[in-house]
Write an enzyme that holds these catalytic residues in place. Structure first.
Site, PDB file in Angstrom:
ATOM      1  N   LYS A 267     -10.179   0.200  -2.700  1.00 18.51           N
ATOM      2  CA  LYS A 267     -10.104   0.013  -1.253  1.00 18.51           C
ATOM      3  C   LYS A 267     -10.385   1.317  -0.523  1.00 18.51           C
ATOM      4  O   LYS A 267      -9.538   2.205  -0.493  1.00 18.51           O
ATOM      5  CB  LYS A 267      -8.721  -0.522  -0.859  1.00 18.51           C
ATOM      6  CG  LYS A 267      -8.546  -0.698   0.658  1.00 18.51           C
ATOM      7  CD  LYS A 267      -7.202  -1.317   0.999  1.00 18.51           C
ATOM      8  CE  LYS A 267      -6.960  -1.301   2.507  1.00 18.51           C
ATOM      9  NZ  LYS A 267      -5.641  -1.828   2.878  1.00 18.51           N
TER      10      LYS A 267
ATOM     11  N   LYS B 101      -6.843   3.356  -3.600  1.00 19.59           N
ATOM     12  CA  LYS B 101      -7.265   3.358  -2.208  1.00 19.59           C
ATOM     13  C   LYS B 101      -7.459   4.791  -1.744  1.00 19.59           C
ATOM     14  O   LYS B 101      -6.699   5.677  -2.122  1.00 19.59           O
ATOM     15  CB  LYS B 101      -6.183   2.632  -1.388  1.00 19.59           C
ATOM     16  CG  LYS B 101      -6.387   2.618   0.108  1.00 19.59           C
ATOM     17  CD  LYS B 101      -5.288   1.765   0.785  1.00 19.59           C
ATOM     18  CE  LYS B 101      -5.284   1.982   2.288  1.00 19.59           C
ATOM     19  NZ  LYS B 101      -4.202   1.232   2.967  1.00 19.59           N
TER      20      LYS B 101
ATOM     21  N   ASP C 285       0.861  -1.179   0.000  1.00 22.93           N
ATOM     22  CA  ASP C 285       0.000   0.000   0.000  1.00 22.93           C
ATOM     23  C   ASP C 285       0.891   1.220   0.000  1.00 22.93           C
ATOM     24  O   ASP C 285       1.487   1.572   1.021  1.00 22.93           O
ATOM     25  CB  ASP C 285      -0.909   0.011   1.241  1.00 22.93           C
ATOM     26  CG  ASP C 285      -1.982  -1.086   1.186  1.00 22.93           C
ATOM     27  OD1 ASP C 285      -1.769  -2.107   0.489  1.00 22.93           O
ATOM     28  OD2 ASP C 285      -3.032  -0.927   1.839  1.00 22.93           O
TER      29      ASP C 285
END
Lengths: 512, 337
Positions: free
Chosen positions: B273, B237, B169
């Site tokens: 996400k 995300k 991430d």
């Protein structure tokens, strides 16, 4: 399992405490009518909900007499602040019984509960709250120091927003000091009768609001009655014309809210995802049973294919079915007759050479249903581009330049509403003034607010509902040039200088 | 105004397919600035509309399990310890010891230095969430601020991948993005994506965190989403969870619209996400509805959809227990970590 097949989440009609038979509401009491009775059915199931009385000319006369009596003995003598208290009380009772009213409206009209729950009923309460606030401030309505009520108002309302149209009519009339005889549409009388119960709960003096139910002739007896001072009608242009003829030559004041064929104009720089939502909301809200629906989509030619593509994808997620299910987006068509009209006009569109696309919705076995439909390759000469269909049918046309968009948008006998979608503020402001429509929505569609006047140009009728202008439709300003005062909208009511100058000018004009 | 030599950018398949060969910063800028605008009022209204969907019984049971199966159970505190990570892993594998039918979560999400402990604790249960196993996601690239040199960001990434992280991430350089240096952001994502490669030819999945709370406008969120996808993101995300507001439904809807448009254009599926601030099952279900009605239900698998959350799982477990037993138990009937 498939997630989108949300488990059914229906509101139960058992929350309602319905009677098998409804009479009329006259002089504060439920009374039997002297005519036949007819059934009101659920458009989604065709099951009978209750039987409704058909008011005769005699019943209408009794109602008008009750309204006159209430006007002369109670309502016109009451102070504005006291009238306001009753209106506030009605508004609060509508909120208290919101769920019940929403269920009854969905059951009787066929519109989805998420619209009655989230739009119709909250707006009904908002309308009463708004006009309750005006009841003791009539001298600030722009009509001079001492505007007077007209007297008895005869009101006839349509079936697409039964309770909301009732609120649009009754709230300003009562705030201004008039009494009312109202006739709901034949297929949707139910919530008016529940509203009558609310009036009893609110202890509204007898005769201030009277409700007569029945078909066309009942309405005709009402608007042609000698002792009404004001006629207000919302409905089809044909009936509106007939009423205008019947009222012509009398002292009665008249306002008409009639049909529409609104242009929803999408430019290539529009916020695309929101424009798609706006198109959907513009025409598929309330099954397209909206006089101000955006039924003519005008798309800039270079984004036409993209818009149609996205629109079709979006429509395939719309859920049609049980109006009482909270997940339903598209409910039932209100009546067999209306369904037939939508079918006929859609077939005409196909015969004229337009290209038809229908969302892949499962049509329930019973009830009146019409899946969301789009017509592309529509020409301005086609009937589906000119006539009001009043159903979930969108006609798509294209344009190349802003000037062409305006020309096409205004090329209609109607002029109730329009929409513009563009990110460019200067273009928005330049075009809005050129559209001959009572309401123009910018980057949104089908939004209503009690403070904002609503009404049409040309065959969409005359007069305004909502806001200060809606109040003026129920008030008389003797010795005062009302239209001039209203058009000087920027005049602050506290401006004493202008307030004294204006009447002098009027007298001069009269003397000439 | 002078015309300068266009600055070349690292080539990616995606960008070249959309914007042509010899990718330049100018071409990227023209594309991003030419995207359709976002009307904030309309976007928020649509999101609010999606929130009114009513979910009952069977759909709810399915939704609760889907939330757990697509959750990245997260601990990202300065005070994290190997012990805390082990306990998080135990919970990831068996979220509810009183009900062994409860699915495992998709991944545990930790700081890079905690990856070895997570991998070790998972043991044989480490693997592909679609097989019922649990992945390890590591935040890298100077998370959460992203304020470090590219060399450090890349080293951070390589280390986490070498330690066994399945997913990275990364955060974007919001300073560069907000000052219009789209090429800088683009090249950094491409470089980090390369650093995700393993010697055996496979690569860790790359989730690109836009930190939408710092991007301020919806137009910026749309541009950043496109930029990340063109640079090669496997997932986009919303947030680090360290900036408020973190994930919101309108922002998630907007990013899903970009993913939908990319799919319509190329047939490729990019994952999504939302992270931070999603605490209740009710709230999470609204996200599932938004996914289903925007990109389609096929996105509701661990490969294409994740919740980044630390406390959400507990609320879901309470709801599950309620469905099983008919009554609410209370916060002491689920584990704190």
């Amino acid at each position: 399992m498939a997630f989108l097949e949300y488990a059914a989440a229906p509101e139960s009609p058992s929350i309602l405490n319905l009677k098998a038979q409804y009479g009329l509401f006259i002089d504060g009491e439920f009374v039997d009518g002297h005519g036949d009775v007819f059934d009101t059915i659920s458009p989604a199931t065709e099951e009978v909900i209750a039987s409704i009385a058909q008011a005769t000319a005699g019943d209408v006369d009794t109602a008008v007499r009750a309204a006159r009596r209430a006007y002369e003995t109670v309502w016109s003598r009451m102070s504005g602040s006291d009238r306001g208290k009753y209106l506030f009380r009605i508004a609060r009772l509508v909120q208290e019984r919101a769920r019940e009213l929403a269920v009854a409206e969905s059951l009787d009209n066929g519109k989805p509960i998420r619209e009655t729950r989230d739009v119709d009923v909250p707006l009904v309460a908002a309308w009463f709250f708004y006009y309750a606030g005006w009841a003791d401030k009539l001298e600030h309505a722009g009509l001079g120091p001492n505007p007077r009520a007209l007297g008895v108002a005869a009101q006839v309302i349509p079936w697409n927003f039964p309770l909301l149209m009732l609120a649009w009519k009754i709230a300003p009339a009562l705030a201004a000091g008039n009494t009312v005889v109202i006739k709901p549409a034949e297929t949707t009388s139910l919530t008016a009768m529940l509203f009558a119960e609310i009036l009893q709960q609110a202890d509204l003096p007898a005769g201030v609001v009277n409700i007569v139910t029945g078909p066309g002739p009942t309405g005709q007896a009402l608007v042609t009655h000698d002792d009404v001072n004001k006629v207000a009608f919302t409905g089809s242009t044909n009936v509106g014309r007939m009423i205008a003829r019947q009222v012509a030559g009398t002292q009665k004041r008249l306002t008409l809210e009639l049909g529409g064929k609104a242009a929803n104009i999408v430019f290539d720089d529009a916020p695309m995802d929101q424009a798609i939502e706006g198109i959907v909301n513009g025409i598929f809200f309330n099954q397209g049973h909206v006089c101000c629906a955006g039924s003519r989509l005008l798309v800039q030619e270079n984004v036409h294919d993209e818009v149609i593509d996205r629109l079709k994808a979006r429509l395939s997620t719309l859920r049609m079915g049980d109006p009482l299910d909270k997940n339903t987006d598209i409910g039932a068509i209100n009546s067999a007759a209306q369904l037939e009209r939508i079918r006929t006009l859609s077939d005409t569109g196909e015969n004229e050479g337009a290209e038809r696309w229908t969302a892949d919705c499962r049509i329930p076995d019973k009830g009146f249903w019409f899946a969301p439909t789009i017509f592309t390759k529509v020409s301005a000469a086609h009937a589906i581009a000119r006539e009001e269909i009043f159903g979930p049918v969108l006609s798509v046309l294209t344009f190349r330049t802003p000037a062409e968009a305006i020309t096409k948008a205004n090329n209609t006998p109607y002029g109730l509403s329009a929409g513009i979608w563009t990110e460019k503020g200067s273009r928005m402001l330049a075009l809005v003034d050129q559209l001959k429509a009572g309401v123009v929505w910018a980057n949104t569609f089908n939004r209503f607010d009690p403070a904002s006047p609503f009404g049409g140009y040309k065959e969409s009728g005359y007069g305004r509902e909502g806001g200060r202008h809606g109040l003026a439709a129920y008030l008389e300003a003797s010795g005062w040039d009302a239209p001039a005062a209203l058009s000087a909208a920027s005049t602050p009511p506290a401006d004493a200088k202008r307030a004294t100058r204006k009447p002098k000018q009027t007298r001069k004009a009269v003397a000439k | 105004m002078t015309i300068t030599q266009p600055v070349g950018l690292a080539p990616t398949d995606r960008a070249e397919r959309l914007l042509g060969g010899d990718l330049t910063e100018t071409a990227l800028r023209l594309h991003l600035e030419g995207l359709s605008g976002v009307d904030a009022v309309g976007l928020e209204q649509r999101a609010a509309g999606l929130s009114t969907r009513s979910i009952k019984t069977t759909s709810k049971a399915w939704a609760l399990d889907t939330i757990i199966r697509t959750c990245d159970l997260t601990t990202l505190e300065g005070a994290d310890t190997p012990g805390k990570v082990r306990s998080l892993v135990a919970k990831a594998i068996t979220p509810d010891a009183t009900d062994l039918t409860t699915p495992s979560v998709a991944a545990v999400c930790v700081y890079g230095d905690m990856v070895p402990y997570a991998v070790e604790a998972l043991g044989a249960r480490h693997g592909d969430p679609d097989q019922g196993l649990v992945s390890v996601a590591a935040v890298a690239t100077a998370f959460p601020s992203g304020r470090a040199s590219l060399a450090i960001k890349l080293a951070d990434t390589r280390e986490a991948v070498a330690a066994g992280a399945d997913e990275i991430d990364m955060v974007i350089d919001r300073g560069a993005f907000l000052s219009g240096q789209y090429g800088v952001v683009f090249d950094q994502i491409v470089a980090v994506k390369e650093a995700c490669a393993r010697p055996d030819g496979t690569a860790a999945h790359l989730k690109v965190i836009l930190e939408t709370g710092e991007l301020q406008t919806y137009d910026n969120v749309r541009r950043a989403s496109w930029l990340a996808i063109l640079a090669g993101a496997d997932f986009i995300k919303t947030s680090t969870g360290k900036v408020s507001p973190a994930a919101t439904l309108p922002v998630t809807l907007l990013m899903l619209e970009v993913i939908r448009d990319w799919h319509r254009l190329t047939g490729e599926k990019v994952g999504m996400k939302p992270a931070g601030g999603i605490r209740s099952s009710k709230d999470a279900v609204r996200y599932l509805v938004t996914v289903a009605e925007t990109v389609g239900e096929e996105w509701l698998t661990p490969h294409l959809w994740r919740f980044g959350a630390s406390s959400l799982v507990n609320d879901v477990l309470l709801q599950r227990q309620k469905m099983r037993t008919g009554h609410y138990s209370g916060p002491d009937y689920v584990t704190v970590d």
